[in-house]
Write a protein that holds these residues in place. Structure first.
Motif: not given
Length: 564
Positions: A62, A71, A135
């Motif tokens: 992430c 992200m 993500g």
């Protein structure tokens, strides 16, 4: 914020993981203390870089470090400038305690019963785009969305100690502390060092401790009255009248907007402006938030005081303008009358992060702009008129006539120099820079082609377009959320006359600067506010206040300090 604050910033999650748990009890005080102690007193940054990229920590799911791809979590390239070691430890161990609004998760329920949770990446007329805890990009057709609500939980699991051992956690924190902004090439408007005055200014509370306010965000001197001020509370949506006199301070409710405005961690009533002819027509104006048809929007409304001007007259507000947004973020928050008698409105780019739709450069919507309207007349079916000198009043290319200047990200607070008429704007930045600019009619201030003085994106750049740079831009080591202030024109502090005074919501630093021909001449740190400075104010004599978001209004006492 800042709120905004809110052109506002709080601790953020710095890793994300969905790995299976190891044997450990959640919320074990002794275990958490061990992790905190290890990270405060040890750790190897080189090993921490390996931990950051590891499968166990899973931070790279992430987060990027100076990456180009957006992200679910923030880019951590300058996280060591933004937060102390202690703050980083808390952000990882307690990620849901205080979440940066730009990375807050949202929960979407569809008509077929499916539930999706993630950080909003983009909202279009056709779909919602989310980044989930892995993500990954999730697309939800807008027609299938049945319910949306913010989540109080970060995408990052709280129990990092279940996946990372104590020593590895200490190494990770040590690595994060090293992620700091590079100075880059020197720029006259972006000084590497801002000197502190040997003798800083003093700040003294305007009121007693018993009269503290609940998350105040605005103070306005009441027209025609001595030592009377209206203070706006964001979350309660109340406006209070504070009177200072020799018999003692008085605090009374002036207005309650809780039946009209929504509230939340960052939402509520943002600002108040008195009509220039308030003493006769009793009109005043507010900028607050609503959610209608599922759409978050700042609205600008007109209200009226009682005949004796002691409080609001009641009744429903007259709505002038609604600014529909794709997200709940970057809403500007300012409303003020200029020297020309027209009402100016600060509108942010509406989010999400990085302005992916280029709202700041799009003249066909209100987002990322400073708007100007005439509230004393109506035209074209609107409850206001367009001033004749608005730059796009007669545009034939779809540009909205309300727009006065554009290319803004989050113009949190602005004000006019009482002598020169210059409009000074504190414009909250994205990842790397905060900025203060002087705005003039029709100008394009660059977002999201530029952030501060630096290029940001080529996506919405137009050939032959002139982008006006700010007066000053500062790096993350000095702060993360600028709060615009005022040019000092008072009489008690001659050395400060003509200096623009402003601050940073998170670092609490206060600065003064001077400019020549729109370029930085001198800047100094003049003090530190005891509380997060959400806004500044000015009295009838030109002396200044700063609004502490934790509840205290302070007078700025400049007379014992010298701006040099």
């Amino acid at each position: 914020m800042h709120l905004f604050l809110l052109a506002i910033v709080f601790y953020t999650a710095v890793c994300a993981s969905s790995l299976p748990a190891l044997a450990a009890e959640p919320d074990d005080p002794a275990l958490l203390a061990a992790y905190r102690d290890a990270a405060m007193n040890s750790g190897d940054a080189a090993r921490g870089a390996t931990v950051f990229a590891s499968k166990q920590a899973a931070c790279i799911k992430c987060h990027a470090v100076a990456g180009k791809e957006r992200m679910a979590g923030p880019d951590l390239a300058v996280i060591g400038d933004k937060y102390t070691r202690e703050q980083l430890i808390q952000a990882v161990l307690e990620p849901s305690l205080t979440i940066h609004p730009d990375y807050a998760a949202h929960v979407f329920r569809t008509t077929n019963g499916k539930v999706y949770t993630g950080v909003l990446r983009r909202r279009t007329d056709q779909e919602i785009q989310l980044l989930d805890a892995e993500g990954k990009l999730v697309r939800i057709p807008l027609a299938e969305v049945d319910e949306q609500q913010p989540s109080k939980n970060s995408l990052m699991p709280a129990a990092v100690y279940k996946t990372v051992e104590v020593d590895a956690f200490a190494d990770l924190i040590a690595y994060l502390t090293t992620l700091k902004q590079q100075e880059g090439d020197p720029h006259p408007g972006m000084p590497s060092v801002i000197q502190e005055l040997a003798k800083p200014i003093r700040l003294t509370p305007l009121h007693t401790e018993q009269m503290r306010f609940d998350h105040p965000v605005c103070i306005m001197a009441k027209p025609g009255a001595q030592n009377q001020f209206l203070i706006v509370e964001q979350k309660t949506r109340k406006i209070w009248l504070l009177e200072k006199n020799s018999q003692g301070d008085r605090k009374e409710l002036f207005a309650d907007l809780s039946s009209e405005s929504l509230t939340g961690e960052f939402e509520g009533v943002m600002c108040l402006a008195f009509h220039p002819n308030f003493l006769k027509n009793r009109k005043y104006y507010l900028n607050y938030h609503v959610r209608e048809e599922g759409i978050f929007s700042p609205v600008i409304v007109e209200r009226q005081a009682t005949e004796d001007l002691s409080c609001d007259a009641g009744g429903v507000s007259k709505r002038l303008l609604r600014i529909k947004q794709p997200t709940d973020l970057h809403w500007g928050g300012m409303v003020a009358f200029g020297p020309d008698g027209y009402l100016y409105i600060g509108a942010g780019d509406g989010g999400p992060q990085e302005d992916p739709d280029g709202n700041g450069q799009n003249l066909s919507n209100f987002l990322g702009k400073i708007l100007r309207i005439d509230v004393d007349h109506a035209s074209a079916g609107k409850p206001y008129a367009i001033p004749q000198t608005n730059p796009f009043k007669k545009a034939a290319d779809g540009a909205l006539p309300e727009i006065w200047a554009y290319g803004m990200r989050m113009p949190w607070r602005f004000s006019w120099d009482a002598k020169t008429g210059d409009l000074w704007v504190g414009n909250i930045g994205q990842d790397l820079f905060e900025e203060v600019l002087i705005a003039r009619v029709g100008e394009n201030h660059g977002w999201n082609v530029y952030e501060g003085f630096m290029p940001f994106s080529e996506q919405y750049r137009r050939e032959d377009e002139k982008y006006v740079p700010p007066v000053v831009s500062y790096r993350r080591k000095y702060g993360v959320s600028v709060t615009g202030g005022y040019v000092y024109r008072g009489s008690r502090s001659p050395s400060y006359v003509g200096a623009y005074i402003f601050g940073d919501f998170e670092s609490k630093r206060l600065w003064a600067l001077t400019q020549k021909d729109g370029k930085l001449d001198k800047i100094r740190q003049i003090g530190v506010c005891p509380e997060k400075p959400a806004s500044f104010g000015i009295d009838s004599e030109g002396e200044l206040f700063v609004v502490g978001y934790q509840g205290t209004i302070y007078r700025l006492l400049l007379e014992d300090s010298v701006f040099e």
